[in-house]
Design an enzyme around this catalytic site. Structure first.
Site, PDB file in Angstrom:
ATOM      1  N   GLU A 258     -10.695  -6.290  -5.204  1.00 58.45           N
ATOM      2  CA  GLU A 258     -10.759  -7.237  -4.107  1.00 58.45           C
ATOM      3  C   GLU A 258     -11.980  -6.862  -3.307  1.00 58.45           C
ATOM      4  O   GLU A 258     -12.290  -5.690  -3.159  1.00 58.45           O
ATOM      5  CB  GLU A 258      -9.501  -7.099  -3.259  1.00 58.45           C
ATOM      6  CG  GLU A 258      -9.454  -8.107  -2.157  1.00 58.45           C
ATOM      7  CD  GLU A 258      -8.230  -7.909  -1.278  1.00 58.45           C
ATOM      8  OE1 GLU A 258      -7.269  -7.267  -1.732  1.00 58.45           O
ATOM      9  OE2 GLU A 258      -8.262  -8.390  -0.154  1.00 58.45           O
TER      10      GLU A 258
ATOM     11  N   HIS B  16       0.887  -1.170   0.000  1.00 57.65           N
ATOM     12  CA  HIS B  16       0.000   0.000   0.000  1.00 57.65           C
ATOM     13  C   HIS B  16       0.918   1.210   0.000  1.00 57.65           C
ATOM     14  O   HIS B  16       1.984   1.178   0.645  1.00 57.65           O
ATOM     15  CB  HIS B  16      -0.835   0.117   1.274  1.00 57.65           C
ATOM     16  CG  HIS B  16      -1.823  -0.970   1.511  1.00 57.65           C
ATOM     17  ND1 HIS B  16      -1.500  -2.145   2.122  1.00 57.65           N
ATOM     18  CD2 HIS B  16      -3.143  -1.037   1.244  1.00 57.65           C
ATOM     19  CE1 HIS B  16      -2.587  -2.899   2.213  1.00 57.65           C
ATOM     20  NE2 HIS B  16      -3.597  -2.244   1.686  1.00 57.65           N
TER      21      HIS B  16
ATOM     22  N   ASP C 135      -5.174 -13.835  -2.783  1.00 58.01           N
ATOM     23  CA  ASP C 135      -4.552 -13.471  -1.516  1.00 58.01           C
ATOM     24  C   ASP C 135      -4.583 -14.736  -0.670  1.00 58.01           C
ATOM     25  O   ASP C 135      -5.627 -15.124  -0.123  1.00 58.01           O
ATOM     26  CB  ASP C 135      -5.280 -12.300  -0.845  1.00 58.01           C
ATOM     27  CG  ASP C 135      -4.694 -10.959  -1.289  1.00 58.01           C
ATOM     28  OD1 ASP C 135      -3.724 -10.968  -2.086  1.00 58.01           O
ATOM     29  OD2 ASP C 135      -5.196  -9.909  -0.842  1.00 58.01           O
TER      30      ASP C 135
END
Ligand code: XLS
Ligand code: CA
Ligand code: CA
Length: 476
Positions: A275, A144, A336
């Site tokens: 996501e 991020h 993930d």
């Protein structure tokens, strides 16, 4: 008596002060480097001394710092293991996870951390990241924007911080031949995002989020990122009484359209992934809901889905169900690779160590012929109680070995063919002339009524579920 009490209190007080001093002084250098790294920029040592490149030693190895099942170069069903997985380390869990929770203070005190979120600390952490992925033998990492560089009072200063850390990451990537699997913007931690980012009721927040994503996309592109992910952790609502759901979803779609336009503008050919899910009333609830959103707004060709196994559980599905939903819609992007706790209804982001689950996951991945340009990102953290530096390695090793066992088992099932044959037989009544007519949309109700009168009561065969389970287990 009073004297005795006074002495004991003094003793206790000095003991507390001593303990406090020991606990409160953060370790800033590994023992071997004391004196060499007073300033975070001066770090000269290894971050993981004593840990060497993790090697494949085979299933009989007792060495915790070795792979027992993951053998990067070995070919399985015509593809190298490393190419099936394209494993990635999640910077936020591995290098920003502290073990803290709402009830307890951080438990992890990594020797390289100085307790600050300064720019020099960010750079030092980035060096630790690259030593880690080099030693682990993983080719990718994910981040991020705000994990890797500190927030500053203005967007300009924050962006400048990000540029500085990205330049170092670029240099370290080139040295180690590593790459970004995906980058993303953190649009959920800062209080400005309390009503959402792209779905916030505040126009200025929408604009801020756009500016943040613009920069995060540019940095991901600069680092050669192959994908860019959106996770709308705050895109949802608490109460429909104060929410204009239609307007919020329209805004979300406009936000994604603008992101797609910006991607094209900067020549970023990476795939976008959406996501979904955390908990509560989120808009991107599961794969099917998200696919419907993309279709409604004409975005289906621009996005794929990043399926997180823990999020699948939270939306009441198995990870395999979500992967299959994504796959049959042509939307399987990234995975993930993590898992939740079956007893806890929260996003616990644990390393996935269930071999049966890994086998199911790999059955989907094989059917999809891999997931490149996506990969398997370890969006997973050490448990609060795991506090040794080597635990970071052990957790990733067991995660990689579990997926590798899943791949080996799934390949056995595919090569053996019995499971596929069981499924083929189950639907064989459709492998007929009339079946072909139905599947081609050429059998109307009148025709089928005529046939039913001819055939009488249908003969219905067994589903053979237990036999399917028996075959599945034989590959474990
Ligand atoms: C949190 C999410 C997050 C995304 C990236 O649960 O999984 O980590 O993967 O923002
Ligand atoms: Ca995730
Ligand atoms: Ca998660």
């Amino acid at each position: 008596m009073t004297m005795k009490f006074g002495k004991i209190s003094l003793l206790l007080l000095s003991f507390t002060v001593f303990c406090y001093a020991v606990i409160a002084v953060p370790e800033t250098c590994p023992a071997a480097n004391v004196g060499k790294c007073g300033d975070p920029d001066d770090w000269e040592g290894e971050f993981f001394p004593g840990i060497y490149k993790i090697k494949y030693e085979g299933p009989s190895s007792k060495n915790p710092l070795s792979f027992k099942w993951y053998n990067a170069e070995e070919e399985i069903l015509g593809k190298k293991m490393k190419d099936w997985f394209r494993f990635s380390v999640a910077f936020w869990h591995t290098f920003r996870g502290t073990g803290g929770d709402p009830f307890g203070a951080p438990t992890k005190h990594w020797p390289w951390e100085d307790g600050t979120n300064s720019l020099s600390m960010a750079k030092r952490r980035m060096r630790a990241n690259f030593e880690f992925i080099n030693k682990l033998g993983v080719d990718f990492w994910c981040f991020h924007d705000r994990d890797i560089a500190p927030d500053a009072p203005t967007l300009e200063e924050t962006n400048a911080n990000l540029d500085e850390v990205a330049a170092l990451a670029q240099e370290l990537q080139t040295k180690g031949k590593k790459s970004v699997l995906w980058g993303t913007a953190q649009l959920f931690m800062h209080p400005r995002y309390m009503h959402g980012a792209a779905t916030s009721s505040e126009l200025e927040v929408y604009a801020y989020a756009a500016a943040q994503v613009k920069k995060a996309m540019e940095v991901t592109h600069y680092l050669g990122g192959e994908n860019y992910v959106f996770w709308g952790g705050r895109e949802g609502y608490q109460s429909l009484l104060n929410t204009d759901m239609e307007r919020e979803l329209n805004h979300l779609a406009r936000f994604f359209e603008a992101a797609v336009a910006h991607k094209k503008k900067i020549g970023f050919n990476g795939k976008h992934s959406l996501e979904y899910q955390l908990a509560g009333s989120l808009y991107d609830w599961d794969a099917a809901t998200t696919a419907n959103f993309l279709r409604k707004y004409g975005l289906i060709g621009e996005f794929k889905l990043n399926i997180e196994c823990n999020h699948a559980t939270l939306s009441g599905h198995s990870c395999h169900h979500e992967l299959e939903t994504a796959r049959i819609n042509g939307l399987l992007g990234n995975i993930d690779a993590n898992t939740g706790d079956p007893q806890v209804g929260w996003d616990t982001d644990q390393f996935l160590v269930d071999i049966q689950e890994a086998t199911m996951i790999m059955l989907s991945v094989i059917r999809n012929d891999g997931i490149a340009p996506g990969g398997f990102n370890f969006d997973a953290k050490l448990r609060r109680e795991s506090t040794d530096v080597e635990d970071l390695f052990i957790a990733h090793i067991v995660g990689m070995d579990t997926m590798a066992r899943g791949l080996r088992n799934a390949a056995k099932l595919v090569e053996d063919g019995s499971l596929a044959e069981l499924v083929r037989k189950r639907y064989q009544s459709f492998d007929t002339e009339i079946g072909a007519q139905i599947e081609a949309g050429k059998a109307d109700f009148e025709f089928l009524e005529k046939k039913t009168k001819e055939w009488g009561e249908p003969k219905v065969a067994s589903a053979k579920q237990e036999l399917a389970e028996m075959i599945f287990q034989s590959a474990m």
